[in-house]
Design a protein around this motif. Structure first.
Motif, PDB file in Angstrom:
ATOM      1  N   LEU A   1       6.964  13.644  -0.712  1.00  0.00           N
ATOM      2  CA  LEU A   1       6.108  13.232   0.401  1.00  0.00           C
ATOM      3  C   LEU A   1       4.633  13.238   0.004  1.00  0.00           C
ATOM      4  CD1 LEU A   1       7.823  15.144   3.377  1.00  0.00           C
ATOM      5  CD2 LEU A   1       7.979  12.702   2.835  1.00  0.00           C
ATOM      6  N   TYR A   2       4.227  14.240  -0.783  1.00  0.00           N
ATOM      7  CA  TYR A   2       2.814  14.327  -1.167  1.00  0.00           C
ATOM      8  C   TYR A   2       2.409  13.157  -2.062  1.00  0.00           C
ATOM      9  CZ  TYR A   2      -1.562  16.089  -3.066  1.00  0.00           C
ATOM     10  OH  TYR A   2      -2.878  16.215  -3.438  1.00  0.00           O
ATOM     11  N   LYS A   3       3.329  12.685  -2.894  1.00  0.00           N
ATOM     12  CA  LYS A   3       2.994  11.645  -3.866  1.00  0.00           C
ATOM     13  C   LYS A   3       3.277  10.234  -3.368  1.00  0.00           C
ATOM     14  CE  LYS A   3       3.729  14.763  -7.763  1.00  0.00           C
ATOM     15  NZ  LYS A   3       4.546  15.092  -8.943  1.00  0.00           N
ATOM     16  N   LEU A   4       3.753  10.102  -2.142  1.00  0.00           N
ATOM     17  CA  LEU A   4       3.980   8.767  -1.596  1.00  0.00           C
ATOM     18  C   LEU A   4       2.655   8.016  -1.444  1.00  0.00           C
ATOM     19  CD1 LEU A   4       6.670   9.331   1.190  1.00  0.00           C
ATOM     20  CD2 LEU A   4       6.949   8.011  -0.923  1.00  0.00           C
ATOM     21  N   PRO A   5       2.646   6.718  -1.683  1.00  0.00           N
ATOM     22  CA  PRO A   5       1.414   5.927  -1.501  1.00  0.00           C
ATOM     23  C   PRO A   5       1.042   5.815  -0.028  1.00  0.00           C
ATOM     24  CG  PRO A   5       3.279   4.488  -1.941  1.00  0.00           C
ATOM     25  CD  PRO A   5       3.773   5.884  -2.138  1.00  0.00           C
ATOM     26  N   SER A   6      -0.148   5.355   0.225  1.00  0.00           N
ATOM     27  CA  SER A   6      -0.644   5.261   1.603  1.00  0.00           C
ATOM     28  C   SER A   6       0.212   4.346   2.467  1.00  0.00           C
ATOM     29  CB  SER A   6      -2.092   4.757   1.591  1.00  0.00           C
ATOM     30  OG  SER A   6      -2.918   5.613   0.859  1.00  0.00           O
ATOM     31  N   THR A   7       0.805   3.306   1.854  1.00  0.00           N
ATOM     32  CA  THR A   7       1.614   2.358   2.627  1.00  0.00           C
ATOM     33  C   THR A   7       2.839   3.009   3.245  1.00  0.00           C
ATOM     34  OG1 THR A   7       2.693   1.737   0.545  1.00  0.00           O
ATOM     35  CG2 THR A   7       0.888   0.349   1.304  1.00  0.00           C
ATOM     36  N   ALA A   8       3.245   4.162   2.737  1.00  0.00           N
ATOM     37  CA  ALA A   8       4.401   4.854   3.314  1.00  0.00           C
ATOM     38  C   ALA A   8       4.045   5.522   4.630  1.00  0.00           C
ATOM     39  CB  ALA A   8       4.930   5.894   2.333  1.00  0.00           C
ATOM     40  N   TRP A   9       2.749   5.713   4.891  1.00  0.00           N
ATOM     41  CA  TRP A   9       2.327   6.448   6.084  1.00  0.00           C
ATOM     42  C   TRP A   9       1.619   5.560   7.104  1.00  0.00           C
ATOM     43  CZ3 TRP A   9       4.023  11.369   6.142  1.00  0.00           C
ATOM     44  CH2 TRP A   9       4.322  11.972   4.914  1.00  0.00           C
TER      45      TRP A   9
ATOM     46  N   SER B   1      -2.695   5.737  -6.369  1.00  0.00           N
ATOM     47  CA  SER B   1      -3.409   5.228  -7.542  1.00  0.00           C
ATOM     48  C   SER B   1      -4.408   4.160  -7.116  1.00  0.00           C
ATOM     49  CB  SER B   1      -2.420   4.636  -8.548  1.00  0.00           C
ATOM     50  OG  SER B   1      -1.807   3.476  -8.027  1.00  0.00           O
ATOM     51  N   PRO B   2      -5.545   4.043  -7.810  1.00  0.00           N
ATOM     52  CA  PRO B   2      -6.524   2.998  -7.471  1.00  0.00           C
ATOM     53  C   PRO B   2      -5.926   1.598  -7.497  1.00  0.00           C
ATOM     54  CG  PRO B   2      -7.527   4.615  -8.915  1.00  0.00           C
ATOM     55  CD  PRO B   2      -6.066   4.949  -8.858  1.00  0.00           C
ATOM     56  N   LEU B   3      -5.028   1.329  -8.447  1.00  0.00           N
ATOM     57  CA  LEU B   3      -4.422   0.008  -8.539  1.00  0.00           C
ATOM     58  C   LEU B   3      -3.622  -0.312  -7.284  1.00  0.00           C
ATOM     59  CD1 LEU B   3      -3.976  -2.481 -10.286  1.00  0.00           C
ATOM     60  CD2 LEU B   3      -1.965  -1.347 -11.278  1.00  0.00           C
ATOM     61  N   SER B   4      -2.833   0.664  -6.810  1.00  0.00           N
ATOM     62  CA  SER B   4      -2.046   0.466  -5.590  1.00  0.00           C
ATOM     63  C   SER B   4      -2.956   0.283  -4.374  1.00  0.00           C
ATOM     64  CB  SER B   4      -1.112   1.659  -5.376  1.00  0.00           C
ATOM     65  OG  SER B   4      -0.393   1.533  -4.174  1.00  0.00           O
ATOM     66  N   ILE B   5      -4.028   1.074  -4.325  1.00  0.00           N
ATOM     67  CA  ILE B   5      -4.965   0.970  -3.197  1.00  0.00           C
ATOM     68  C   ILE B   5      -5.643  -0.394  -3.184  1.00  0.00           C
ATOM     69  CG2 ILE B   5      -7.112   1.894  -2.232  1.00  0.00           C
ATOM     70  CD1 ILE B   5      -6.286   4.639  -3.297  1.00  0.00           C
ATOM     71  N   ILE B   6      -6.033  -0.891  -4.362  1.00  0.00           N
ATOM     72  CA  ILE B   6      -6.712  -2.193  -4.453  1.00  0.00           C
ATOM     73  C   ILE B   6      -5.777  -3.313  -3.985  1.00  0.00           C
ATOM     74  CG2 ILE B   6      -7.681  -3.878  -6.064  1.00  0.00           C
ATOM     75  CD1 ILE B   6      -8.736  -1.462  -7.693  1.00  0.00           C
ATOM     76  N   LYS B   7      -4.528  -3.260  -4.445  1.00  0.00           N
ATOM     77  CA  LYS B   7      -3.562  -4.287  -4.041  1.00  0.00           C
ATOM     78  C   LYS B   7      -3.372  -4.297  -2.524  1.00  0.00           C
ATOM     79  CE  LYS B   7      -0.775  -4.335  -8.280  1.00  0.00           C
ATOM     80  NZ  LYS B   7       0.558  -4.016  -8.849  1.00  0.00           N
ATOM     81  N   ASN B   8      -3.129  -3.116  -1.958  1.00  0.00           N
ATOM     82  CA  ASN B   8      -2.879  -3.032  -0.515  1.00  0.00           C
ATOM     83  C   ASN B   8      -4.127  -3.380   0.296  1.00  0.00           C
ATOM     84  OD1 ASN B   8      -0.216  -2.170  -0.955  1.00  0.00           O
ATOM     85  ND2 ASN B   8      -0.867  -0.035  -1.154  1.00  0.00           N
TER      86      ASN B   8
END
Length: 426
Positions: A192-200, A242-249
């Motif tokens: 749960l702690y390591k899930l990306p922001s899109t999971a929440w 990760s910054p890459l995931s944040i940038i994509k989303n």
């Protein structure tokens, strides 16, 4: 220690101690109402580098002295350039050692400091990579949701599907069906702690987020995400993402400001690493080792830039904070060493080496004297043994002559000897 902390035989105990310090920092911040994991990472990084400062100072002093004696070392290298025979190599090593002795430093002067510092810095990485394992209060924020997941039928298969669907490098595969009790709940907190922001985000919509996997846990998911936004966001970014995931989303949702902030982390990591290298004294010898170091100084910031895109933001915060702290330390160390008299330090080092060699010389002289005394004693015992053996052999020979059989050559020789002795007395 809770959850699944790093279990390495060397880094594990170090990470546990660092995690204990970080937990204290977080508890102190929580007491004044500003608990935040990102800020805790920065404060812990500062504390660790302050603890390591004495080692850093010694290492920098060694670097300055090495710079001072580089012309002499290079002269020796040039003198024996192209000579690879054993005698020349031995002579070059001897002359090089004399230069090190002259300046009172050891060729291995900085190795000990690096051997002590590197495990601590690597252990810091392990702590920041799995924060809930070391900060109890962070782990507790997931307790309600974890209990709900454990009590949901088929949760093991659902958790496995979550790991597959999100396909994040920060998530690890776990054999959920084989885990039970505390071990299972610990792994769920890790996930749960390591899930990306899109999971929440957008939990109420029940699409592409945790609510779609656990429809009956909407309230627990919303409450947990509310807590996460309080302690796990730094400058608007989820530090587990990760910054890459944040940038994509962010581009997908039109949140361009968030994308720009996420992009700044890898860039700042590169810039601060380069700044630190520029401030650090470099030995300009022109040899192969210096060229290798120059290549590493270029590659390391580039690697930091690349890794910061794919690893959690929390690690980027650590790299940036660490590089800034080192740069500040280096700036003041450079000013300090520019002001001090290196010749005085060299003379003091010479005195220390001389005293050390004097002690070694006295000890070796005692060994030589003891060896000489022992040798004389052995020679004396050998002489005594030889003398005794000779006397014994003569006595045996005389007895054999006296007991010679009648008519034998020995008996005739005795008769001649007796005749000569009687005539000599006359």
């Amino acid at each position: 220690m809770l959850l699944t902390p790093y279990a390495g035989s060397i880094l594990g105990p170090i990470a546990k101690g660092i995690g204990w310090i970080m937990n204290l920092i977080y508890m102190g911040m929580n007491a004044i109402g500003i608990a935040n994991v990102g800020v805790s990472i920065i404060l812990l990084t500062i504390v660790i580098y302050l603890i390591l400062f004495p080692l850093t100072y010694r290492q920098q002093k060694f670097s300055k002295l090495t710079q001072k004696m580089q012309p002499e070392l290079k002269a020796v290298q040039d003198k024996y350039k192209g000579k690879r025979d054993q005698i020349s190599m031995q002579a070059m090593n001897a002359e090089t050692q004399l230069i090190y002795s002259k300046y009172g430093v050891s060729p291995m002067g900085s190795c000990l400091q690096l051997l002590i510092q590197m495990p601590i810095l690597f252990a810091l990485y392990r702590v920041f990579y799995n924060v809930p394992a070391y900060i109890t209060n962070v782990k507790n924020q997931f307790s309600g949701l974890v209990d709900g997941i454990v009590n949901t039928s088929g949760h093991q298969e659902t958790l496995t599907k979550i790991v597959t669907d999100f396909n994040e490098s920060t998530l690890k595969s776990v054999e959920w069906a084989n885990e039970k009790g505390t071990v299972l709940t610990n792994h769920i907190v890790d996930l749960l702690y390591k899930l990306p922001s899109t999971a929440w985000t957008g939990a109420s919509e029940k699409t592409n987020h945790l609510v779609s996997y656990f429809p009956d846990l909407g309230d627990q998911i919303s409450n947990t995400y509310s807590n996460i936004k309080h302690f796990n966001y730094f400058l608007g970014l989820n530090i587990s993402d990760s910054p890459l995931s944040i940038i994509k989303n962010s581009f997908a949702t039109g949140s361009y400001l968030v994308a720009i902030v996420a992009l700044l982390f890898p860039i700042l990591s590169f810039v601060t690493q380069r700044l630190n290298i520029r401030l650090t004294p470099q030995a300009n010898t022109g040899d192969q080792a210096a060229q290798t170091m120059k290549t590493m100084n270029l590659m390391m910031p580039l690697m930091s830039l690349v890794f910061c895109f794919t690893l959690p933001v929390g690690l980027g915060i650590y790299w940036i904070a660490g590089a800034l702290v080192r740069s500040i330390q280096q700036y003041f160390l450079n000013r300090h060493f520019d002001k001090i008299d290196l010749e005085t330090i060299i003379e003091k080092n010479k005195d220390k080496v001389a005293k050390k060699k004097e002690k070694q010389g006295l000890y070796q002289d005692q060994i030589r004297r003891a060896a000489a005394i022992n040798t004389r004693s052995i020679d004396a015992r050998a002489n005594i043994n030889v003398s005794n053996d000779a006397e014994s052999a003569l006595e045996n020979a005389q007895q054999m002559k006296n007991n010679a059989a009648s008519g034998s050559l020995a008996s005739k020789a005795n008769m001649v000897k007796n005749f000569n002795e009687r005539n000599s007395r006359k």
